[in-house]
Design an enzyme around this catalytic site. Sequence first.
Site, PDB file in Angstrom:
ATOM      1  N   GLU A 297       0.875  -1.177   0.000  1.00 28.16           N
ATOM      2  CA  GLU A 297       0.000   0.000   0.000  1.00 28.16           C
ATOM      3  C   GLU A 297       0.908   1.222   0.000  1.00 28.16           C
ATOM      4  O   GLU A 297       1.402   1.632   1.044  1.00 28.16           O
ATOM      5  CB  GLU A 297      -0.913   0.001   1.239  1.00 28.16           C
ATOM      6  CG  GLU A 297      -1.905  -1.141   1.276  1.00 28.16           C
ATOM      7  CD  GLU A 297      -3.065  -0.959   0.320  1.00 28.16           C
ATOM      8  OE1 GLU A 297      -3.092   0.068  -0.390  1.00 28.16           O
ATOM      9  OE2 GLU A 297      -3.936  -1.840   0.272  1.00 28.16           O
ATOM     10  N   CYS A 331      -2.444   9.007   2.160  1.00 29.94           N
ATOM     11  CA  CYS A 331      -2.103   8.520   0.819  1.00 29.94           C
ATOM     12  C   CYS A 331      -3.235   8.807  -0.155  1.00 29.94           C
ATOM     13  O   CYS A 331      -3.019   8.831  -1.363  1.00 29.94           O
ATOM     14  CB  CYS A 331      -1.741   7.045   0.837  1.00 29.94           C
ATOM     15  SG  CYS A 331      -3.004   5.983   1.522  1.00 29.94           S
TER      16      CYS A 331
END
Length: 540
Positions: A297, A331
Amino acid sequence: MQRALAYGFLRHFLLKKKLGSLSFRPTAAMSTLLINQPKYAWLKELGLSEDNDGVYNGTWGGKGEVVTSYCPANNEPIARVRQATMAEYEETVHKAQEAWKVWADIPAPKRGEIVRQIGEALRKKIKVLGSLVSLEMGKIYVEGVGEVQEYVDVCDYAVGLSRMIGGPVLPSERPGHALIEQWNPVGLVGIITAFNFPVAVYGWNNAIALICGNVCLWKGAPTTPLTSVAVTKIVAEVLEQNNLPGAICSMTCGGADIGSALAKDERVDLVSFTGSTHVGKQVALMVQERFGRQLLELGGNNAIIVFEDADLNLVVPSALFASVGTAGQRCTTTRRLMLHESVHDAVVERLVKAYKQVRMGDPWDPSTLYGPLHTKQAVEQYLAAVQQAKQQGGTLACGGKVIDRPGNYVEPTIFTGLAHDAPIVHTETFVPILYVIKFKTEEEAFSWNNEVKQGLSSSIFTKDMGRVFRWLGPKGSDCGIVNVNIPTSGAEIGGAFGGEKHTGGGRESGSDSWKQYMRRSTCTINYSKDLPLAQGIKFE
């Protein structure tokens, strides 16, 4: 790497103006530690003290480097943590492997009951643990509590999942044969998490991995060790109350040495890494070299695209929350705002006005909506990005300065006038800078969304249903998260979370993400007295 806060918070975001950094420095004297001040006495409710063990494998330890955690809001030391040595890492892996022998034999629904208890234990500590996240990471209090809530929510989800995971029974072409899929745990899951979500990312991995029958070894971010310790204490207590090996959920605080050891260790059956694309690539190469499993990720250079028919009353609060929330350190933060030329000026005017109304302050103050960056290095990156944006033709619409007060506070910033492919626009800078880009056609907007290397999150604002389905289709967004009329940040735990391209391709949390934590076997069972071969082959 981020999840949902209520949409009402988006609007609340517009109402609120005050403004800390966390890093490791030489060991602080006990008398100066925040934990010893009455104002922060609540830290001891989490089992924290001046000096904390940074290793847990059924017993607590830590013989490595002593590091001090600093508060982003005032640059003052909170407490100290003793990190793991490589010998302690080796011991922890061994204990985790032994614990797996116990855990794997427990039926999945019973494992789900343990995860349910972990969720309940977190619920009881949600406010104080959320306050620690705010104090140590720097995000505002409501986001800190919301992050713990994500772990709780994933525990709830995992409990139900523990009674549902399994493979299909498939039709066999051979008489007297059964064809089934069998799913088994991979074994030991190494979880490396980032500073920006020091609780939730571990939770997404931990809860799902546990009900699948795995044991976990956690290395949290080296700049949020107190949060790692506090969470592990909560989980460890549940395991101990159930007479289970504590090493089922192990922890080793440390730096790159521990991270590299995890990535290279063939005993670690799956490495789940959340962090930058740069470091993620290094981790991926180390894991792949041993043909190990990885779940990545990584970064995101996320865009919101606003068409001429968009509801601007949705656009402005959405863009504000997605670009300013967590001080631009998600993110899924919106970094590119693409505006149709017919609404460009109106949206910029309203958004600049909204930016100026955001209340800055101490992150643990419930009225604060915008806190500090996590480190001084992040402030330097912010200043460098501002300078590059100016050099590449950007016009500063608001912000652009470091705020003169203790801590790592910078002004949330908007640039207009940059080319869609300007180098700085294609650079993921983990700070609150928004690049506004003007477009003319749907085709170029979709193309510009996809031209960056990352593929995490994306969103359009429109009322055109044809456009919506083109956006969701094969020629639309190439991201793992594709939204309509909502921000790029704020994903629900029931869906799979992750992205494509340089974002890493991993999926965590909901949907069928559980499959990443298990291995699949295709099994053929002959219950007849004959031996027919597939495809009608005769071998006599």
